[in-house]
Every structure is written in structure tokens, then in C-alpha cells.
Motif scaffolding. Structure first.
Motif, mmCIF file in Angstrom:
data_model
loop_
_atom_site.group_PDB
_atom_site.id
_atom_site.type_symbol
_atom_site.label_atom_id
_atom_site.label_comp_id
_atom_site.label_asym_id
_atom_site.label_seq_id
_atom_site.Cartn_x
_atom_site.Cartn_y
_atom_site.Cartn_z
ATOM 1 N N ASP A 251 -13.882 5.214 -4.607
ATOM 2 C CA ASP A 251 -13.515 5.440 -3.208
ATOM 3 C C ASP A 251 -13.419 4.107 -2.463
ATOM 4 O O ASP A 251 -12.470 3.877 -1.705
ATOM 5 C CB ASP A 251 -14.549 6.362 -2.542
ATOM 6 C CG ASP A 251 -14.161 6.726 -1.123
ATOM 7 O OD1 ASP A 251 -12.988 7.122 -0.906
ATOM 8 O OD2 ASP A 251 -15.020 6.602 -0.223
ATOM 9 N N LEU A 252 -14.383 3.230 -2.706
ATOM 10 C CA LEU A 252 -14.353 1.910 -2.077
ATOM 11 C C LEU A 252 -13.135 1.111 -2.541
ATOM 12 O O LEU A 252 -12.493 0.420 -1.740
ATOM 13 C CB LEU A 252 -15.641 1.144 -2.369
ATOM 14 C CG LEU A 252 -16.913 1.669 -1.685
ATOM 15 C CD1 LEU A 252 -18.132 0.898 -2.185
ATOM 16 C CD2 LEU A 252 -16.802 1.553 -0.174
ATOM 17 N N CYS A 253 -12.816 1.208 -3.819
ATOM 18 C CA CYS A 253 -11.645 0.498 -4.355
ATOM 19 C C CYS A 253 -10.355 1.032 -3.729
ATOM 20 O O CYS A 253 -9.441 0.261 -3.403
ATOM 21 C CB CYS A 253 -11.587 0.626 -5.877
ATOM 22 S SG CYS A 253 -12.822 -0.382 -6.737
ATOM 23 N N THR A 254 -10.271 2.325 -3.546
ATOM 24 C CA THR A 254 -9.093 2.938 -2.919
ATOM 25 C C THR A 254 -8.965 2.464 -1.479
ATOM 26 O O THR A 254 -7.871 2.076 -1.023
ATOM 27 C CB THR A 254 -9.193 4.475 -2.967
ATOM 28 O OG1 THR A 254 -9.297 4.894 -4.332
ATOM 29 C CG2 THR A 254 -7.989 5.133 -2.329
ATOM 30 N N LEU B 80 -6.481 -1.050 2.588
ATOM 31 C CA LEU B 80 -6.659 -2.141 3.548
ATOM 32 C C LEU B 80 -5.846 -3.362 3.128
ATOM 33 O O LEU B 80 -5.212 -4.015 3.958
ATOM 34 C CB LEU B 80 -8.146 -2.499 3.674
ATOM 35 C CG LEU B 80 -8.477 -3.590 4.684
ATOM 36 C CD1 LEU B 80 -8.057 -3.164 6.089
ATOM 37 C CD2 LEU B 80 -9.956 -3.922 4.649
ATOM 38 N N ASN B 81 -5.816 -3.643 1.839
ATOM 39 C CA ASN B 81 -5.040 -4.771 1.326
ATOM 40 C C ASN B 81 -3.550 -4.575 1.614
ATOM 41 O O ASN B 81 -2.858 -5.526 1.991
ATOM 42 C CB ASN B 81 -5.291 -4.955 -0.174
ATOM 43 C CG ASN B 81 -4.717 -6.258 -0.678
ATOM 44 O OD1 ASN B 81 -4.985 -7.318 -0.117
ATOM 45 N ND2 ASN B 81 -3.902 -6.171 -1.728
ATOM 46 N N GLN B 82 -3.061 -3.340 1.443
ATOM 47 C CA GLN B 82 -1.657 -3.045 1.747
ATOM 48 C C GLN B 82 -1.366 -3.260 3.233
ATOM 49 O O GLN B 82 -0.323 -3.805 3.601
ATOM 50 C CB GLN B 82 -1.295 -1.602 1.331
ATOM 51 C CG GLN B 82 -1.211 -1.395 -0.160
ATOM 52 C CD GLN B 82 -0.188 -2.299 -0.824
ATOM 53 O OE1 GLN B 82 0.936 -2.458 -0.338
ATOM 54 N NE2 GLN B 82 -0.583 -2.929 -1.920
ATOM 55 N N GLU C 74 0.987 -6.561 7.512
ATOM 56 C CA GLU C 74 0.813 -7.338 8.744
ATOM 57 C C GLU C 74 1.150 -8.815 8.533
ATOM 58 O O GLU C 74 1.690 -9.464 9.424
ATOM 59 C CB GLU C 74 -0.601 -7.159 9.290
ATOM 60 C CG GLU C 74 -0.799 -5.787 9.912
ATOM 61 C CD GLU C 74 -2.147 -5.609 10.594
ATOM 62 O OE1 GLU C 74 -2.852 -6.625 10.819
ATOM 63 O OE2 GLU C 74 -2.484 -4.463 10.901
ATOM 64 N N GLU C 75 0.835 -9.354 7.357
ATOM 65 C CA GLU C 75 1.209 -10.740 7.066
ATOM 66 C C GLU C 75 2.726 -10.876 7.016
ATOM 67 O O GLU C 75 3.282 -11.862 7.499
ATOM 68 C CB GLU C 75 0.577 -11.206 5.755
ATOM 69 C CG GLU C 75 -0.903 -11.504 5.873
ATOM 70 C CD GLU C 75 -1.537 -11.913 4.549
ATOM 71 O OE1 GLU C 75 -0.937 -11.658 3.474
ATOM 72 O OE2 GLU C 75 -2.640 -12.479 4.602
#
Length: 108
Positions: free
Chosen positions: A14-17, A22-24, A29-30
């Protein structure tokens, strides 16, 4: 113990998902930030060109204003000189007419 391992494994998954989501978001945003920075650069260049063009056009307009003012002043001097010349011409013509009339009356 097996349930605890599965619970921990599910928690990690769940944390990895959530991390991947969040990474996406970070990547999006970058990308948006880079696009905005590029847009700002392009707009800054356009603004500089418009400012340069405005400066040239304003200088030209000021030159027109100066030329118009000088031309109007010279024209007014010409008008004043013409009026003065006309006044002198009328006065001299009147004087000549009086002299001519005096000469005519003396000759009669």
C-alpha cells in the motif's frame, strides 16, 4: 504470525502504491513547471522585443513632435513676416498714392 507477515506485506505494498502515485504527481508537476518556465522564457523574450520596438517608435514619435513644433514655429514666423511686409507695402503704397496725388494736383 502468518497474518502479521501478510498484514505487513500489504502495508508495504500500500505504501509503495501511494509512493508511486505521489511520484507520478511529482513528475507531472515537474513537467508542468518546465513548460511554464519555457513559456516564461518565451514571453520574456517577446516582452523585450516589444519594449525595444516601443522605445524605437516612441523616439521616432518624439522626433516627429520636434519636427512639427519647429515647422509650426517657422511657419508662424513666415506668417508674421508676411503680415509685416503686407503692412509696410500698404503703407508705402498709400504714401506713393499721396505723393502721386500731390504731384497731380500741382500739375493741374
Amino acid at each position: 504470525m502468518e497474518d502479521e507477515v501478510r498484514f505487513v506485506t500489504l502495508g508495504i505494498e500500500d505504501l509503495c502504491t501511494k509512493r508511486e502515485e505521489l511520484n507520478q504527481q511529482i513528475l507531472q508537476e515537474e513537467e508542468e513547471k518546465n513548460k511554464l518556465q519555457n513559456d516564461i522564457r518565451i514571453l520574456t523574450e517577446k516582452l523585450a522585443k516589444v519594449n525595444e520596438s516601443l522605445a524605437r517608435k516612441m523616439a521616432t514619435r518624439n522626433e516627429f513632435d520636434r519636427t512639427i513644433a519647429e515647422t509650426e514655429a517657422a511657419y508662424m514666423k513666415i506668417l508674421e513676416s508676411s503680415q509685416t511686409l503686407l503692412t509696410i507695402l500698404k503703407r508705402e503704397a498709400g504714401t506713393l498714392n499721396q505723393v502721386h496725388e500731390s504731384a497731380d494736383t500741382k500739375d493741374s
